[in-house]
Design a protein around this motif. Structure first.
Motif, PDB file in Angstrom:
ATOM      1  N   ASP A  74       0.913  -1.137  -0.033  1.00 25.38           N
ATOM      2  CA  ASP A  74      -0.010  -0.067  -0.054  1.00 25.38           C
ATOM      3  C   ASP A  74       1.000   1.160  -0.026  1.00 25.38           C
ATOM      4  O   ASP A  74       0.362   2.340  -0.439  1.00 25.38           O
ATOM      5  N   GLU A  75       2.194   1.247   0.392  1.00 27.75           N
ATOM      6  CA  GLU A  75       2.870   2.283   0.451  1.00 27.75           C
ATOM      7  C   GLU A  75       3.315   2.938  -0.725  1.00 27.75           C
ATOM      8  O   GLU A  75       3.933   3.885  -0.963  1.00 27.75           O
ATOM      9  N   LEU A  76       2.971   2.101  -1.882  1.00 25.28           N
ATOM     10  CA  LEU A  76       3.304   2.618  -3.196  1.00 25.28           C
ATOM     11  C   LEU A  76       2.124   2.868  -4.192  1.00 25.28           C
ATOM     12  O   LEU A  76       2.177   3.167  -5.281  1.00 25.28           O
ATOM     13  N   ASP A  77       0.931   3.022  -3.350  1.00 24.33           N
ATOM     14  CA  ASP A  77      -0.247   3.332  -4.101  1.00 24.33           C
ATOM     15  C   ASP A  77      -0.847   4.749  -3.705  1.00 24.33           C
ATOM     16  O   ASP A  77      -1.997   4.928  -3.106  1.00 24.33           O
ATOM     17  N   ASP A  78       0.139   5.825  -3.857  1.00 28.18           N
ATOM     18  CA  ASP A  78      -0.508   7.145  -3.566  1.00 28.18           C
ATOM     19  C   ASP A  78      -0.001   8.262  -4.471  1.00 28.18           C
ATOM     20  O   ASP A  78       1.050   7.934  -5.177  1.00 28.18           O
ATOM     21  N   VAL A  79      -0.450   9.376  -4.611  1.00 33.91           N
ATOM     22  CA  VAL A  79      -0.200  10.537  -5.311  1.00 33.91           C
ATOM     23  C   VAL A  79      -0.135  11.544  -4.438  1.00 33.91           C
ATOM     24  O   VAL A  79      -1.180  11.900  -3.737  1.00 33.91           O
ATOM     25  N   ARG A  80       1.126  12.050  -3.962  1.00 36.66           N
ATOM     26  CA  ARG A  80       1.017  13.064  -2.922  1.00 36.66           C
ATOM     27  C   ARG A  80       2.021  13.996  -3.545  1.00 36.66           C
ATOM     28  O   ARG A  80       2.983  14.046  -4.388  1.00 36.66           O
ATOM     29  N   LEU A  81       2.047  15.361  -2.878  1.00 36.35           N
ATOM     30  CA  LEU A  81       2.824  16.409  -3.110  1.00 36.35           C
ATOM     31  C   LEU A  81       3.811  16.524  -2.196  1.00 36.35           C
ATOM     32  O   LEU A  81       3.493  16.645  -0.926  1.00 36.35           O
ATOM     33  N   ASP A  82       5.185  16.754  -2.554  1.00 36.10           N
ATOM     34  CA  ASP A  82       6.276  16.850  -1.814  1.00 36.10           C
ATOM     35  C   ASP A  82       7.035  17.866  -2.099  1.00 36.10           C
ATOM     36  O   ASP A  82       7.682  17.931  -2.862  1.00 36.10           O
ATOM     37  N   GLY A  83       6.869  18.832  -1.409  1.00 41.49           N
ATOM     38  CA  GLY A  83       7.315  20.252  -1.544  1.00 41.49           C
ATOM     39  C   GLY A  83       6.715  20.836  -2.799  1.00 41.49           C
ATOM     40  O   GLY A  83       5.660  20.917  -3.053  1.00 41.49           O
ATOM     41  N   HIS A  84       7.510  21.162  -3.882  1.00 48.73           N
ATOM     42  CA  HIS A  84       7.167  21.537  -5.098  1.00 48.73           C
ATOM     43  C   HIS A  84       6.949  20.386  -6.120  1.00 48.73           C
ATOM     44  O   HIS A  84       6.408  20.370  -7.318  1.00 48.73           O
ATOM     45  N   ARG A  85       7.281  19.019  -5.763  1.00 51.93           N
ATOM     46  CA  ARG A  85       7.155  17.994  -6.665  1.00 51.93           C
ATOM     47  C   ARG A  85       6.160  16.995  -6.283  1.00 51.93           C
ATOM     48  O   ARG A  85       5.363  17.055  -5.213  1.00 51.93           O
ATOM     49  N   ILE A  86       5.687  16.420  -7.389  1.00 55.61           N
ATOM     50  CA  ILE A  86       4.423  15.421  -7.260  1.00 55.61           C
ATOM     51  C   ILE A  86       5.426  13.927  -7.347  1.00 55.61           C
ATOM     52  O   ILE A  86       6.071  13.975  -8.202  1.00 55.61           O
ATOM     53  N   THR A  87       4.809  13.229  -6.258  1.00 57.43           N
ATOM     54  CA  THR A  87       5.305  12.067  -6.322  1.00 57.43           C
ATOM     55  C   THR A  87       4.194  11.070  -6.564  1.00 57.43           C
ATOM     56  O   THR A  87       3.275  10.891  -5.988  1.00 57.43           O
TER      57      THR A  87
END
Length: 287
Positions: free
Chosen positions: A58-71
């Protein structure tokens, strides 16, 4: 046909997945969405000793904002990208292109990591990530490394990932506001004969900067048309500028001949659709 016999593992952590891959010394395959892997198994074109199913991670199943980057986690499905407000707001090129990937069934199961590891030279996601300047992270027995998308592919369907490495995420920096995308297929949702993706920003005086142009289906890997982008950077994308970029784009193509199209036909399409993509970019409303 049915697959040849194989062992099956369903790890619950990235560390366990990497350990399982290492056990088989290159003879194991990662199962994520399975949209490419399962047909290859059924046709016995691939006969791995084992499958390592990462769908419990599950740790590999997300869309997140890391500072100015999207992961984007490796297990994020195409359908999740289509629905994501963060993708719509921050990654306009990806939002534009994801609906061209396969059909609804494929987008419900196919994953970001699986698509990039597959190294399909016609793949929309690989092209989008190249144009966006993405960097993938891969974890192996020796630790985690970051690989620019431009260095991820060694050739058609061949990545630079080690057999015991797991692609875990894709990091995407801030993006230009304006995008355009064109794709030629024999039929709707078929593999692409040719794709053109371009991004850029327009100054108050109408001049364009940070222009990037990527091509899919015209070489062993997706490619950036650097000379074509340079030809229009600092211009107003007038018709003469578009013609110069269209001609320059041919410098990076080495198209294949396959069941979908001849090399000659693909080469003919490149300047036509580079010109049209840039005209679409020029017509984009201010955001």
């Amino acid at each position: 046909m049915k697959p040849a016999p194989f062992a099956y593992h369903r790890p619950t952590s990235v560390a366990e997945a990497v350990a399982r891959l290492a056990e088989y010394d290159g003879a194991a395959r990662v199962l994520a969405g399975g949209q490419s892997l399962v047909p290859m198994l059924n046709m016995r074109l691939w006969r791995p000793a084992a499958l390592v199913d990462i769908n419990e991670l599950d740790e590999l199943d997300d869309v997140r904002l890391d500072g100015h980057r999207i992961t984007l986690g490796a297990l994020v499905r195409y359908a999740a990208l289509e629905r994501s407000p963060l993708v719509a707001e921050r990654l306009p090129l990806l939002a534009r292109m994801v609906g061209h990937i396969g059909d609804r069934q494929v987008r419900n199961r196919g994953t970001v990591g699986g698509a990039l590891a597959q190294a399909d030279p016609t793949g929309e996601l690989a092209l989008a990530c190249l144009v966006m300047g993405a960097v993938v992270t891969a974890t192996g027995p020796g630790g985690t490394r970051r690989i620019p998308l431009s260095e991820l592919y060694a050739g058609s369907y061949a990545s630079t990932l080690e057999p015991d490495e797991l692609l875990t995420a894709v990091e995407i920096p801030p993006q230009s506001r304006h995008v355009a995308f064109r794709e030629v297929c024999r039929k709707h949702n078929d593999f692409a004969v040719l794709s053109v993706a371009t991004t850029g920003d327009r100054d108050a005086d109408g001049r364009w900067h940070d222009v990037r142009i990527g091509l899919g289906g015209v070489a062993d890997t997706p490619v950036l048309a650097g000379a074509a982008a340079a030809a229009v950077t600092g211009t107003a994308l007038d018709d003469a500028d578009l013609e110069a970029a269209a001609a320059a784009a041919l410098e990076v193509v080495d198209p294949p001949t396959d069941v979908r199209a001849s090399a000659e036909y693909r080469r003919h399409l490149v300047p036509v659709h580079v010109r049209r993509a840039l005209a679409e970019l020029r017509a984009a409303p201010s955001r």
